[in-house]
Write an enzyme that holds these catalytic residues in place. Structure first.
Site, mmCIF file in Angstrom:
data_model
loop_
_atom_site.group_PDB
_atom_site.id
_atom_site.type_symbol
_atom_site.label_atom_id
_atom_site.label_comp_id
_atom_site.label_asym_id
_atom_site.label_seq_id
_atom_site.Cartn_x
_atom_site.Cartn_y
_atom_site.Cartn_z
ATOM 1 N N HIS A 57 1.392 0.853 -0.665
ATOM 2 C CA HIS A 57 0.683 -0.342 -0.201
ATOM 3 C C HIS A 57 1.034 -1.552 -1.069
ATOM 4 O O HIS A 57 1.139 -2.683 -0.572
ATOM 5 C CB HIS A 57 -0.833 -0.103 -0.228
ATOM 6 C CG HIS A 57 -1.291 1.046 0.620
ATOM 7 N ND1 HIS A 57 -1.770 2.219 0.099
ATOM 8 C CD2 HIS A 57 -1.334 1.195 1.977
ATOM 9 C CE1 HIS A 57 -2.108 3.042 1.074
ATOM 10 N NE2 HIS A 57 -1.838 2.452 2.225
ATOM 11 N N LYS A 71 7.770 4.316 5.661
ATOM 12 C CA LYS A 71 7.226 5.672 5.497
ATOM 13 C C LYS A 71 6.740 6.231 6.838
ATOM 14 O O LYS A 71 6.902 7.397 7.142
ATOM 15 C CB LYS A 71 6.086 5.611 4.475
ATOM 16 C CG LYS A 71 5.079 6.734 4.508
ATOM 17 C CD LYS A 71 5.620 7.965 3.850
ATOM 18 C CE LYS A 71 4.614 9.060 3.571
ATOM 19 N NZ LYS A 71 3.517 9.227 4.458
HETATM 20 P P1 AMP Z 1 -2.018 3.904 5.590
HETATM 21 O O1 AMP Z 1 -3.017 3.280 4.666
HETATM 22 O O2 AMP Z 1 -1.534 5.245 5.129
HETATM 23 O O3 AMP Z 1 -2.441 3.862 7.039
HETATM 24 O O4 AMP Z 1 -0.730 2.991 5.503
HETATM 25 C C1 AMP Z 1 -0.810 1.602 5.659
HETATM 26 C C2 AMP Z 1 0.570 1.026 5.610
HETATM 27 O O5 AMP Z 1 1.182 1.391 4.386
HETATM 28 C C3 AMP Z 1 1.491 1.525 6.714
HETATM 29 O O6 AMP Z 1 2.307 0.456 7.171
HETATM 30 C C4 AMP Z 1 2.306 2.568 6.023
HETATM 31 O O7 AMP Z 1 3.580 2.765 6.597
HETATM 32 C C5 AMP Z 1 2.440 1.961 4.640
HETATM 33 N N1 AMP Z 1 2.747 2.989 3.647
HETATM 34 C C6 AMP Z 1 2.039 4.127 3.394
HETATM 35 N N2 AMP Z 1 2.675 4.859 2.452
HETATM 36 C C7 AMP Z 1 3.798 4.177 2.128
HETATM 37 C C8 AMP Z 1 4.885 4.414 1.226
HETATM 38 N N3 AMP Z 1 4.936 5.503 0.459
HETATM 39 N N4 AMP Z 1 5.868 3.484 1.157
HETATM 40 C C9 AMP Z 1 5.834 2.375 1.929
HETATM 41 N N5 AMP Z 1 4.836 2.093 2.789
HETATM 42 C C10 AMP Z 1 3.841 2.977 2.896
#
Ligand code: AMP
Length: 291
Positions: free
Chosen positions: A45, A157
């Protein structure tokens, strides 16, 4: 970082309702970037917010665990929630505003009208998590309408999610730019994820086979799709027989734009994807490949 983002380093405003958001949104200056998240913020994030600083003057982060994208038996109830820590991360990353609404504010009644992700949303993650992408695209659409960003940043990701958001914006003529940030990894190469917190040390060691499989596939990229998939599959087969075992939901090599599996003579941008379960934790990872 722009001066505007720098000025907000210490104290993002917090909007808990769409009304508070609308009020605070009016005072945001310049080009506004939205970083949608479900909270439990980690390095991935942070990378999105760093990308947002490159793209815009002002960063809005949303923190919302979206019930519409969780299926029965998934981890909606137990998903980690810690808004105080998330606020601190957002402050460190220069966000001006954090939108953290309640479920009742986002879904005041039954959500009758939803976004249909089409066939592209029914394969791979969509096959193993029916309704997932409909839930994601519906809440992303709501967030775009509420925050009215100039640009929104998503992580590589979640490659299928990123491709579907791009497709929704194109197919529905939405006036927002989409930017992507590369996958952030922990020091052992496991893709950073809020769900990694569920892993025991032994499960985490088994989970490293996902990134190892992708690396083996990438190393075999000159051999073409069949060679890539068999190199990755060999690593996963070993992990399936390991302890604790890794149970693969899918391993696939797809066209980066359509998410259709590539034929053996494919040339262009592809993504090698894996989804697997270790204990009760489900993990996904991918690597983009130019073939
Ligand atoms: P989430 O909170 O898991 O729903 O993710 C929110 C955003 O963060 C989404 O756009 C995900 O693709 C991105 N994200 C989650 N993990 C990663 C990571 N390891 N590297 C890059 N972006 C990420």
């Amino acid at each position: 970082m722009t001066d505007a983002a720098q000025a907000h380093r210490s104290a993002p405003a917090l909007a808990r309702t769409p009304e508070e958001l609308a009020c605070l949104r009016r005072s945001l200056e310049g080009r506004v970037a939205l970083v949608p998240t479900m909270g439990a913020l980690h390095g991935g994030h942070r990378a999105l917010m760093a990308a947002a600083r490159e793209q815009a003057d002002t960063i809005v982060a949303s923190v919302f665990v979206n019930p519409l994208q969780f299926g029965p038996g998934e981890d909606y109830e137990s998903y980690p929630r810690d808004l105080d820590t998330d606020m601190r991360v957002c402050a460190e990353e220069g966000a001006a505003l954090v939108f953290a609404p309640s479920v009742e504010d986002v879904y005041p009644g039954e959500q009758i009208v939803r976004i249909d992700p089409g066939d592209m949303g029914r394969v791979l993650e969509g096959e193993f998590r029916p309704g997932f992408f409909g839930g994601v695209l519906t809440v992303v659409n709501k967030l775009f309408n509420l925050v009215q960003p100039d640009v929104a940043v998503f992580g590589q990701k979640d490659a299928q999610q990123l491709a579907l958001v791009r497709r929704m914006v194109r197919d529905l003529n939405m006036a927002v730019d989409i930017a992507a940030a590369p996958t952030m990894r922990d020091s052992d190469n496991l893709a950073s994820s809020s769900r990694n917190a569920y892993l025991s040390p032994a499960e985490r060691r088994s989970a490293l086979s996902l990134s190892r499989a992708l690396l083996a596939g990438a190393d075999a990229s000159v051999t073409g799709p069949v060679g890539i998939l068999s190199a990755a599959r060999a690593v996963l087969d070993e992990a399936a027989a390991g302890e604790p075992p890794v149970t693969v939901d899918y391993l696939a090599l797809v066209d980066a734009n359509t998410f259709a599996e590539v034929p053996n003579d494919f040339r262009g941008e592809a993504v090698l994807l894996v989804a697997a379960r270790v204990g009760r934790t489900r993990l996904i990872d991918n690597v983009p490949l130019s073939l």
